[in-house]
Design an enzyme around this catalytic site. Structure first.
Site, PDB file in Angstrom:
ATOM      1  N   HIS A 173       0.836  -1.199   0.000  1.00  0.00           N
ATOM      2  CA  HIS A 173       0.000   0.000   0.000  1.00  0.00           C
ATOM      3  C   HIS A 173       0.871   1.249   0.000  1.00  0.00           C
ATOM      4  CE1 HIS A 173      -4.094  -1.662   1.596  1.00  0.00           C
ATOM      5  NE2 HIS A 173      -3.634  -2.343   0.545  1.00  0.00           N
ATOM      6  N   TYR A 232      -9.351   5.589   7.539  1.00  0.00           N
ATOM      7  CA  TYR A 232      -9.528   5.971   8.939  1.00  0.00           C
ATOM      8  C   TYR A 232     -10.608   7.043   8.963  1.00  0.00           C
ATOM      9  CZ  TYR A 232      -5.098   3.675  10.115  1.00  0.00           C
ATOM     10  OH  TYR A 232      -4.092   2.749  10.310  1.00  0.00           O
ATOM     11  N   PRO A 267      -4.044   0.471  19.021  1.00  0.00           N
ATOM     12  CA  PRO A 267      -3.804  -0.025  17.649  1.00  0.00           C
ATOM     13  C   PRO A 267      -3.967   1.041  16.558  1.00  0.00           C
ATOM     14  CG  PRO A 267      -5.929  -0.740  18.429  1.00  0.00           C
ATOM     15  CD  PRO A 267      -5.246  -0.079  19.600  1.00  0.00           C
ATOM     16  N   LYS A 282       1.336   0.361  15.285  1.00  0.00           N
ATOM     17  CA  LYS A 282       2.746   0.322  15.695  1.00  0.00           C
ATOM     18  C   LYS A 282       3.144  -0.933  16.470  1.00  0.00           C
ATOM     19  CE  LYS A 282       3.937   2.946  13.485  1.00  0.00           C
ATOM     20  NZ  LYS A 282       4.956   3.053  12.521  1.00  0.00           N
ATOM     21  N   TYR A 342       3.702   6.576  10.106  1.00  0.00           N
ATOM     22  CA  TYR A 342       3.027   5.347   9.675  1.00  0.00           C
ATOM     23  C   TYR A 342       3.981   4.405   8.951  1.00  0.00           C
ATOM     24  CZ  TYR A 342      -1.883   5.537  10.815  1.00  0.00           C
ATOM     25  OH  TYR A 342      -3.062   5.516  11.503  1.00  0.00           O
TER      26      TYR A 342
HETATM   27  C1  PHB Z   1      -5.307  -4.060  10.672  1.00  0.00           C
HETATM   28  O1  PHB Z   1      -5.527  -4.961  11.515  1.00  0.00           O
HETATM   29  O2  PHB Z   1      -5.393  -4.267   9.429  1.00  0.00           O
HETATM   30  C2  PHB Z   1      -4.967  -2.681  11.163  1.00  0.00           C
HETATM   31  C3  PHB Z   1      -5.180  -2.361  12.503  1.00  0.00           C
HETATM   32  C4  PHB Z   1      -4.863  -1.081  12.947  1.00  0.00           C
HETATM   33  C5  PHB Z   1      -4.360  -0.136  12.042  1.00  0.00           C
HETATM   34  C6  PHB Z   1      -4.146  -0.469  10.709  1.00  0.00           C
HETATM   35  C7  PHB Z   1      -4.465  -1.750  10.265  1.00  0.00           C
HETATM   36  O3  PHB Z   1      -4.076   1.132  12.473  1.00  0.00           O
END
Ligand code: PHB
Ligand code: APR
Length: 387
Positions: free
Chosen positions: A72, A201, A293, A297, A385
């Site tokens: 991505h 998001y 989450p 990270k 990120y």
């Molecule tokens: C995911 O589980 O795909 C995931 C979880 C939290 C994030 C990004 C992706 O910030």
């Protein structure tokens, strides 16, 4: 049994550390409390930053990730009727992220370890660690219900937040900084193609939502709920309706729905234990720190910890230099607190706290508009990120 490095826990941290040490000819043994199936089925993270991808490739564990993972180049922020894409390569000089489930990464590392070592013992719960202040620590564990011991030169606690190694640091020698959050994430896995190519998001008047995925046929989504929410109390239809209400805010974009194959309510926690070393005991991954989450990270911090630790052990054993090992805790804590700050900022910006006042909501939107309108602010977000 005796080994050079005893590793407690077969999650991403413990398994990757074993792989890295094994590749450097350092004897180690991994002790895992659960069985293989449980470890491989645990639904966890999915976004790998560039450093994690590189580490897996470098140790020969990246083949399936490169075949099946989704590369991505950015994420979308959706808020206040706006949609803004954060372009990672453009803002970070080429860095991107990989979507590849932690479950798959763990399966790949376990298969490699069972095939070519080092020893990996499942259903071997560690009950305690002694002698970390001396020259010969002992790991006490259960094997077929019987007590057993593993003596070693060093112990690395990779046993997560609920493990036992953190408590092997004397109470007077450790300090755990903790923060709770007034909301949790309702997480689902669904057999339906993702509704867009990248992660979304969303800040909405009903609360936060995140659209992610696991493959071209499996979607992974989350939405903020009050702490203590019972996942069984929501029907599939109610889950999809709530996700749609929070995500379908841009033009004619619509959320695809399908059979929900897994669901859970995940509480949020921020926690850091200092130091990440005491004598011959080291902590890595969730055993040392937990992040909410939102910033994706957790897994990437665990990987960065063990990459640093494996390199430090290599310098110690290869040329007798203890400096990197002695600097491990300070080096990693600087990165951990940076990730804690980023994760806390993204969490407080995107989630609606219970009884949140309108002024705070306007501050959140001001921050999100800033991220969309300022290349400088967006570059800081992208750097955090993409790692
Ligand atoms: C995911 O589980 O795909 C995931 C979880 C939290 C994030 C990004 C992706 O910030
Ligand atoms: N003895 C042996 N193993 C143990 C013990 C014990 N007493 N206690 C816990 N374990 C095992 C757990 O069963 C688990 O397999 O330690 C492992 C810890 O793995 P994780 O919790 O996945 O932690 P880590 O390897 O640091 O990976 C961090 O996992 O929790 C997610 O969001 C987190 O993505 C991040 C990643």
């Amino acid at each position: 049994m005796h080994t050079t490095v005893a590793i407690v826990g077969a999650g991403p941290a413990g398994l990757l550390l074993a792989r890295l040490l094994h590749a450097r000819g350092v004897d180690c043994v991994v002790l895992e409390s659960r069985d293989r199936g449980h470890v491989e089925r645990r639904q966890r993270a999915g976004m790998l930053e560039q450093g994690t991808v590189d580490a897996l490739r470098d140790c020969g564990a990246g083949a399936r990730m490169d075949r099946e993972g989704l590369v991505h180049d950015g994420i979308e922020l959706r808020f206040d009727g706006r949609s803004h894409r954060v372009d990672f390569p453009a803002l970070t000089g080429g860095r991107r992220v990989m979507i590849y489930a932690q479950t798959e990464l763990v399966k790949d590392l376990i298969a490699l370890q069972l095939d070519s070592g080092p020893p990996l013992l499942f259903e071997a719960p560690v009950t305690g660690v002694t002698g970390v202040d001396g020259g010969r620590p002992t790991v006490h564990y259960q094997r077929n219900g019987e007590p057993a011991t593993l003596t070693c030169d060093y112990v690395v606690g990779c046993d997560g937040y609920h493990g036992v190694t953190r408590t092997a640091l004397p109470a007077g020698a450790r300090h755990t900084f903790e923060r709770g959050h007034p909301y949790s994430w309702f997480a689902i896995l669904a057999d339906v193609a993702p509704s867009c190519d990248e992660l979304v998001y969303a800040h909405s008047p009903r609360g936060f939502a995140l659209h992610s995925m696991r493959s071209p046929r499996v979607s992974r989504l989350y939405f903020q709920v009050p702490n203590g929410t019972d996942p069984a109390a929501w029907s599939d239809a109610e889950i999809w309706a709530e996700l749609a209400a929070r995500l379908e805010t841009i033009g004619d974009w619509r959320l695809r729905t399908g059979p929900i194959t897994a669901r859970a309510v995940l509480p949020m926690r921020s926690s850091v234990t200092e130091p990440m070393r005491h004598g011959r005991l080291f902590l890595a991954g969730d055993a040392a720190h937990i992040v909410p989450p939102t910033g994706a990270k957790g897994l990437n911090l665990a990987v960065a910890d063990v990459v640093e630790l494996a390199g430090a052990f290599d310098r110690l054993f290869a040329d007798g230099s203890p400096e990197s090992l002695d600097a491990y805790s300070d080096t990693r804590l600087r990165a951990v607190w940076r990730a804690e700050h980023f994760s806390a900022l993204m969490t407080s910006t995107l989630h609606l706290a219970p009884d949140q006042d309108p002024f705070t909501t306007r501050l959140q939107l001001a921050q999100l508009h800033r991220l969309a309108d300022s290349p400088h602010a967006a570059a800081e977000l992208a750097a955090n990120y993409a790692g």
